[in-house]
Enzyme design. Sequence first.
Site, short mmCIF file in Angstrom:
data_model
loop_
_atom_site.label_atom_id
_atom_site.label_comp_id
_atom_site.label_asym_id
_atom_site.label_seq_id
_atom_site.Cartn_x
_atom_site.Cartn_y
_atom_site.Cartn_z
CB SER A 26 -0.87 0.01 1.26
OG SER A 26 -1.54 1.25 1.40
CE1 TYR B 112 -4.02 -2.00 5.58
CE2 TYR B 112 -3.26 0.19 4.91
CZ TYR B 112 -3.78 -1.06 4.59
OH TYR B 112 -4.05 -1.37 3.27
N1 NAP Z 1 -8.89 -0.80 -0.45
C1 NAP Z 1 -7.85 0.00 -0.37
O1 NAP Z 1 -7.98 1.24 -0.34
C2 NAP Z 1 -6.45 -0.59 -0.33
C3 NAP Z 1 -5.38 0.27 -0.56
C4 NAP Z 1 -4.09 -0.22 -0.54
C5 NAP Z 1 -3.88 -1.56 -0.28
N2 NAP Z 1 -4.93 -2.38 -0.06
C6 NAP Z 1 -4.65 -3.78 0.24
O2 NAP Z 1 -5.30 -4.60 -0.70
C7 NAP Z 1 -5.55 -5.87 -0.11
C8 NAP Z 1 -7.00 -6.27 -0.39
O3 NAP Z 1 -7.87 -5.39 0.31
P1 NAP Z 1 -9.27 -4.91 -0.26
O4 NAP Z 1 -9.25 -3.45 -0.31
O5 NAP Z 1 -9.62 -5.68 -1.47
O6 NAP Z 1 -10.23 -5.27 0.98
P2 NAP Z 1 -11.33 -6.40 1.19
O7 NAP Z 1 -12.36 -6.34 0.14
O8 NAP Z 1 -11.74 -6.28 2.60
O9 NAP Z 1 -10.50 -7.75 0.97
C9 NAP Z 1 -9.64 -8.28 1.93
C10 NAP Z 1 -9.45 -9.74 1.59
O10 NAP Z 1 -8.53 -10.31 2.55
C11 NAP Z 1 -9.11 -11.48 3.08
N3 NAP Z 1 -8.65 -11.70 4.44
C12 NAP Z 1 -8.72 -10.88 5.52
N4 NAP Z 1 -8.23 -11.48 6.61
C13 NAP Z 1 -7.85 -12.73 6.22
C14 NAP Z 1 -7.28 -13.83 6.89
N5 NAP Z 1 -6.99 -13.78 8.20
N6 NAP Z 1 -7.01 -14.95 6.18
C15 NAP Z 1 -7.33 -15.02 4.86
N7 NAP Z 1 -7.85 -14.00 4.17
C16 NAP Z 1 -8.12 -12.88 4.84
C17 NAP Z 1 -10.63 -11.25 3.04
O11 NAP Z 1 -11.30 -12.49 2.96
P3 NAP Z 1 -12.07 -13.22 4.16
O12 NAP Z 1 -12.69 -12.16 5.01
O13 NAP Z 1 -13.06 -14.08 3.44
O14 NAP Z 1 -11.03 -14.03 4.86
C18 NAP Z 1 -10.74 -10.53 1.71
O15 NAP Z 1 -10.81 -11.46 0.66
C19 NAP Z 1 -5.23 -5.73 1.38
O16 NAP Z 1 -3.96 -6.28 1.65
C20 NAP Z 1 -5.19 -4.22 1.58
O17 NAP Z 1 -4.37 -3.85 2.66
C21 NAP Z 1 -6.22 -1.93 -0.07
#
Ligand code: NAP
Length: 262
Positions: free
Chosen positions: A142, A155
């Site tokens: 990120s 985070y």
């Molecule tokens: N959205 C943003 O603004 C943003 C920006 C920069 C980086 N990111 C990064 O992008 C990645 C994806 O995030 P997203 O934005 O797509 O959010 P999201 O829709 O909440 O997706 C998060 C994913 O991680 C999985 N997850 C969470 N805890 C877990 C665990 N203990 N074991 C296995 N899977 C787990 C969730 O699945 P389950 O709940 O089914 O386990 C879900 O599939 C993250 O690493 C986040 O930090 C996001």
Amino acid sequence: MAPAAQPVAFVTGASSGIGRALAVRLAQEGYAVGLAARRAERLREVAGDVGDYHGAASVHECDVSDSEQVSKAVAACRLALGPIDLLVANAGVGAVASATDLDAEDVSRILAVNFMGAVHAVECVLPEMLRRGSGHLVAIASLAGLNGMPQRAAYCASKAAMIAFFESLRMELRPAGVAVTVVNPGFVRTEMTVDDGRPRPFIMDVDSAAEHIWRAISARRVSAAFPWQLAPAAMLARALPRSAYDWLVRRLFRPPRGRPPA
Ligand SMILES: NC(=O)c1ccc[n+]([C@@H]2O[C@H](COP(=O)([O-])OP(=O)(O)OC[C@H]3O[C@@H](n4cnc5c(N)ncnc54)[C@H](OP(=O)(O)O)[C@@H]3O)[C@@H](O)[C@H]2O)c1
């Protein structure tokens, strides 16, 4: 002549958001996709979407913070689809907490998912990639890992750890034929960024984010950061005197008028 085998990707956090969109994008590009996360029902839906592009998919319910569960998931994926060519370490949780409520257990839980979850996945796929002399590790870190941010200490720390870890691996693994890509997205509209009134400048939709990530993967780039409005600023901010950086953050993340600071 036998048809070329489909390349295999293993995507953690594939049940929603960026992981889900990227899994579907990979299927469009001809990958068979191993889908890992805790919500199996959601993963089965994604497997259905992948099937729409005639891609093979396997579903692996696992908590990435548990190394044994990740090891079983990777072994099952290999059995179902074949050797893993591409790992996308994407699973993660967001965390907003005030420094005055600091709880080391909470910090540890965030690191266990965001950072150690990625390490566990690498530990499982890397030996085979090294044996085959090819493979690709992709870390979804990120822009928040480049600088500290108020109320996001855990985070930011988890993402900074990811960036440093994968960058170190990259230099070591390149001669062995294993590529490493670190992706630093800005704000993306997903379950993690539900509209809670917090300012999220230049937030982008999840399909655009998946497209950026796919382009970085296909070009085997060492790193990618987006959106263009935020990424250069976040990178330049690393070189700013810290007092100037603090001022910038106060301006960018100022709560809307009338709303008390979160
Ligand atoms: N959205 C943003 O603004 C943003 C920006 C920069 C980086 N990111 C990064 O992008 C990645 C994806 O995030 P997203 O934005 O797509 O959010 P999201 O829709 O909440 O997706 C998060 C994913 O991680 C999985 N997850 C969470 N805890 C877990 C665990 N203990 N074991 C296995 N899977 C787990 C969730 O699945 P389950 O709940 O089914 O386990 C879900 O599939 C993250 O690493 C986040 O930090 C996001």
